[in-house]
Design an enzyme around this catalytic site. Structure first.
Site, short mmCIF file in Angstrom:
data_model
loop_
_atom_site.label_atom_id
_atom_site.label_comp_id
_atom_site.label_asym_id
_atom_site.label_seq_id
_atom_site.Cartn_x
_atom_site.Cartn_y
_atom_site.Cartn_z
N PHE A 124 0.85 -1.18 0.00
CA PHE A 124 0.00 0.00 0.00
C PHE A 124 0.89 1.23 0.00
CE2 PHE A 124 -4.51 1.13 1.26
CZ PHE A 124 -5.10 0.18 0.44
N GLN A 238 -7.94 14.65 4.45
CA GLN A 238 -7.36 13.84 3.38
C GLN A 238 -8.31 13.70 2.20
OE1 GLN A 238 -6.53 9.35 3.74
NE2 GLN A 238 -4.50 10.27 3.63
N HIS A 240 -8.72 11.51 -0.81
CA HIS A 240 -8.23 10.24 -1.37
C HIS A 240 -8.06 10.46 -2.86
CE1 HIS A 240 -7.97 6.05 -2.47
NE2 HIS A 240 -7.96 5.70 -1.20
N LEU A 254 -15.44 5.64 -3.31
CA LEU A 254 -14.05 5.25 -3.21
C LEU A 254 -13.64 4.13 -4.17
CD1 LEU A 254 -11.63 6.01 -1.48
CD2 LEU A 254 -12.18 4.08 -0.02
N GLU A 257 -7.20 1.96 -2.77
CA GLU A 257 -5.78 2.08 -3.05
C GLU A 257 -5.19 0.71 -3.37
OE1 GLU A 257 -3.99 4.72 -0.30
OE2 GLU A 257 -2.03 3.77 -0.43
N ARG A 313 -0.91 9.46 -0.12
CA ARG A 313 -2.16 9.92 -0.75
C ARG A 313 -2.15 11.41 -1.09
NH1 ARG A 313 -6.58 6.49 2.85
NH2 ARG A 313 -6.23 4.54 1.74
N HIS A 379 -12.07 12.26 2.08
CA HIS A 379 -12.09 10.90 2.58
C HIS A 379 -11.93 10.78 4.09
CE1 HIS A 379 -11.62 6.62 2.37
NE2 HIS A 379 -10.38 6.63 2.79
N ARG A 414 -2.59 10.67 6.53
CA ARG A 414 -2.67 9.28 6.97
C ARG A 414 -2.26 8.31 5.86
NH1 ARG A 414 -6.37 5.29 6.31
NH2 ARG A 414 -8.12 6.58 5.63
#
Lengths: 618, 248
Positions: A124, A238, A240, A254, A257, A313, A379, A414
């Site tokens: 990730f 954040q 995304h 969404l 990721e 991100r 997000h 994050r």
């Protein structure tokens, strides 16, 4: 006249508001330590936002790459957070995540397996090693169902479809309870409690393009704020990088990721794999600079560096935004995310089944054949209620917070996968912290009846006034404002405009009107949420205006770089004596020397250190 | 796509009616989008349950033109342009208001099921459980369930016979199956599956499987194998003879 004794009351040692991953974990742990534990959820049990998490939960289990260690997870986390994390929280998280994941498996979670039969882990963004324990692309569902199926047997008193309105305190300022309302009947109820844990998630519903559902209206922030607690870091929202952009009705939903974790690449309208042009200086040594190296990494070459699509991100979201602005966007104003040319159709369906299904149904697109169109979507809130790391207690006695509604763990940005593990680790710590607090308290503090009356009167006045503003349209107006003036790229003038608009909306909201009765009335619920959305939005906008730098998820066009000076400060928002919002620039504590060393070590040095440590333990 | 006609149930468990609404529909809209538009513009107090809007949470279950569906995953272009869309609540459960039903009975069924009980053997290690992917796949297949209760809604035992006290329904049969087929689960639920959960009530019409939005093979992979396990335990002729002869 409203008589409080006619309102039903139930007494608890520990009460948890919110039944996503954090709330359920907190409640479960609390039952081990406390007698009477309650759990209030706004939706039906098992439907909270956690259910939508896709990619996985990060923990240094080392099942796929044995070199992993909590220190390296910690280093990844604080570098991803642009060094603004509360160090102790990032340490606690990295140290305990693995144990919590194994505990979740003992409670019934069935993760994907490695060849050796252990919990499998995937790559990730921002994580040095394959670190995310996962179940295809429905890890959140696995997590919430496991906690739900386990939790219902632990003696928790669960109240479903029940909205928390505001917190009650005693004359000494200690937590005493919370006023709630059952959504189906409109009945009010007062939960008296020694300690209260907020696990209410974020406030992403303030934006127009968002991955968040109706529940995400900043209830926890607003209730804590009204109760006098301090909020921190709210400017870090954040976006995304990969939300759906087409068709319009699904904009923002969404796209995990995990698509990039499994090898998906980003291209612009000219077919260029543009992320190679956006690698930040800080990550140059750890990121592949050619397609050839990226391909080797995907094939499993441990010496190859990670592809730039797996940068953090904030970086990827800004890159997509810049490509679109430069006129190189996809047909509907996003970027192309291509997994079809990178993996076989069979692999894609196996590893990303819900993405396959989601695009097939909602966009009539086969992701095993065509690229997806993606763009940034609001997000996650890195900021939130300021808590003490080990106990999760806020600045109000007896008020605790965990999960997305708490601040500090993730700093300015994050990492994907760190949220689910955050819920497990800090949910558990909150359960312990709140139980310990409750134990040292004798009786449940006596709440102020006048406050309770006021909360109920405010709620009913929305239904009782003859005419007023339509709550849905007010909400749309706010979403527009946040999207356009407090969005992914921010400027001085737009933020000022944004704040002014919020002030105007606050005035309008004083006259919000819901039609119909108090029974399952979404118009009324929407109106009640407006106050929370407005407090949250105001705190975001004011903090964003104050922070004159670009760091992590907070990007100021007029202050485009990170500033050493600003890294020393957090922005605190709280309710002032005069009732207005105070925004304070507060100096951060000196970091722990050992943690500071780990965070700033080179990857090679840290890997060598960890290997040495392991050898000496054998 | 233009202006479309809707009929939506408004009312509660005692009285209610289908109310006409109109809504402008644009490309890509799903039925839930139309419900939200109607709610915002014309019917602020119209109750509707939803969360994720991506087929992951199972909140927005309703009946659309009589078919049980997730409103968030049903596209408007599935219907011909002049067709009126009728939206009604799930029939098998009491109506709270409008399209929202009281599904609390389902939560009570789950409470009756003995939860996961990890075996304490050599495969339960400090690094977690040791299980091969191939051995967990069946359980994982059942765990895709999003608890939308569409299967419960179409189950004849629940919907037509209203025998809710005798049968836990397809959703919880696959929950039971997911536990029974978990390679590291130690509990024996077969007696309960026969007696308390009512496996014999299902007569395999496969209606549940047909409506499952997650394509879970509820009947073939879940219910039938459980029925077989019950039969093996209680109705195997050799065992029955043995029991008769030796009065065990």
């Amino acid at each position: 006249m409203l008589d409080i004794s006619e309102i039903r009351q139930i007494e608890f040692d520990v009460l948890v508001i919110g039944a996503g991953g954090a709330g359920l974990c907190a409640a479960i742990t609390a039952t081990k330590e406390s007698k009477k534990v309650g759990l209030v959820c706004k939706s039906l049990l098992g439907k909270a936002h956690t259910v939508m998490a896709e990619g996985g939960m990060a923990a240094s289990l080392g099942n796929v790459d044995k070199r992993d260690h909590w220190k390296i997870h910690f280093r990844d986390t604080v570098r991803g957070g642009k060094m603004l994390n509360v160090w102790r929280m990032a340490e606690l998280h990295a140290r305990h995540a693995a144990d919590r994941v194994i505990e979740l498996e003992q409670r019934g979670a069935v993760f994907d397996r490695t060849k050796e039969g252990l919990i499998n882990q995937r790559n990730f963004g921002g994580h040095r090693y394959p670190r995310l324990a996962h179940v295809g692309d429905r890890t959140g569902l696995e997590m919430i169902r496991t906690l739900q199926d386990y939790g219902i047997h632990q003696g928790i008193d669960i109240h479903m479809e029940c909205t928390a309105l505001d917190i009650l305190k005693d004359e000494n300022g200690k937590i005493a309870g919370v006023v709630c309302m059952y959504r189906d009947t409109g009945e009010f109820i007062i939960f008296k409690t020694k300690s209260l844990i907020l696990a209410t998630g974020g406030g992403g519903k303030a934006w127009e393009i968002t991955s968040n559902s109706w529940e995400y209206t900043g209830d926890g922030y607003a209730m804590a704020y009204e109760a006098g607690a301090e909020l921190m870091d709210l400017e870090f929202n954040q976006f995304h990088p990969t939300g759906m952009v087409w068709p319009p009705s699904v904009r923002g939903i969404l796209v995990t990721e995990g698509v990039r974790g499994e090898g998906g690449i980003l291209k612009n309208s000219e077919g260029t794999r543009f992320m190679f042009d956006y690698i930040p200086e800080k990550f140059k040594n750890e990121t592949a600079d050619t397609e050839e190296e990226a391909a080797r990494w995907l094939a499993g070459d441990k010496d190859a560096r990670r592809p730039p699509e797996l940068l953090t991100r904030d970086v990827v979201a800004r890159a997509i935004n810049a490509e679109v602005k430069a006129g190189r966007g996809s047909i509907h104003g996003g970027a192309y995310l291509d997994i079809a040319t990178q993996r076989s159709a069979e692999d894609i369906k196996k590893k990303l089944p819900s993405m396959y299904h989601q695009f097939k149904v909602l966009a009539e697109l086969d992701i095993t054949k065509e690229p997806m169109e993606v763009g940034p979507t609001c997000h996650y809130f890195m900021g939130g209620i300021r808590v003490e790391a080990d106990t999760t207690m806020s600045t109000v006695d007896g008020l605790f917070a965990c999960g997305e509604c708490a601040a500090g763990m993730h700093g300015a940005n994050r990492l994907g996968g760190n949220s689910l593990s955050d819920l497990l680790v800090f949910g558990d710590l909150a359960g312990v912290g709140a139980s310990n607090y409750a134990k040292q308290l004798g009786a449940v503090p006596k709440f102020n009846e006048e406050d309770a009356k006021k909360i109920i009167r405010n709620a009913t006045s929305i239904l009782n006034r003859d005419e007023g503003e339509n709550p849905y349209l007010l909400h749309e107006e706010l979403q527009n404002n946040m999207q356009n003036n407090v969005g992914i790229i921010r400027t001085d003038t737009e933020l000022q405009k944004g704040i002014q608009n919020i002030e105007n909306l606050k005035e309008k909201n004083k006259n919000v009107k819901a039609n119909g009765s108090s029974q399952f009335n979404p118009g009324w619920h929407e109106a009640l949420a407006m106050r929370n959305l407005l407090i949250t939005s105001e705190a975001v906008a004011r903090a964003a205006y104050m922070r004159e730098e670009s760091r992590g998820a907070h990007t100021r066009d007029d202050f485009p770089t990170e500033s050493e000076e600003w890294c020393q400060y957090n922005i605190i928002t709280k309710k002032g004596e005069d009732g207005n919002m105070q925004v304070i620039k507060e100096k951060r504590k000196e970091p722990n020397a050992e943690l500071f060393r780990i965070a700033n070590a080179t990857l090679e040095d840290l890997e060598a250190e960890v290997a040495e440590e392991r050898k000496s333990q054998l | 796509m233009g202006n479309r006609k809707f009929k939506i149930y408004r009312g509660d468990n005692t009285k209610g009616e289908l109310v006409d609404y109109n809504c402008d529909v644009t490309e890509g809209m799903v039925v839930l989008d139309a419900m939200h538009r109607i709610q915002a513009d014309d019917a602020n107090d119209m109750a509707c349950r939803w969360n994720c809007k991506a087929g992951k949470c199972g909140s927005c279950s309703v009946e659309i033109n009589g078919r049980p569906k997730l409103a968030c995953m049903t596209r408007m272009n599935e219907y011909s342009p002049d067709e009126t869309i009728m939206i009604t609540p799930l029939k098998a459960f009491p109506i709270i208001k409008d399209t929202v039903t009281d599904v609390s009975w389902n939560y009570k069924q789950n409470l009756k099921i003995k939860p996961f009980s990890p075996a304490q053997n050599k495969n339960n290690t400090e690094k977690g459980l040791v299980m091969q992917q191939v051995d967990v796949e069946r359980t994982q297949h059942f765990r895709k369930c999003i608890e939308c209760y569409l299967c419960q809604n179409v189950c004849h035992v629940i919907r037509d016979q209203d025998a809710k006290e005798k049968f836990v329904g397809p959703r919880f049969m696959i929950r039971l199956a997911s536990l029974e087929m978990h390679p590291m689960d130690d509990a024996d639920r077969i007696p309960a599956i026969k007696e308390d959960h009512g496996s014999g009530m299902c007569n395999i019409t496969r209606c549940c499987t047909e409506v499952c939005p997650e394509d879970i093979q509820i009947t073939d992979d879940g219910i039938i194998p459980l029925k077989e396990r019950v039969v093996d335990r209680y109705f195997d002729p050799v065992t029955m003879l043995y029991r008769k002869l030796f009065k065990k």
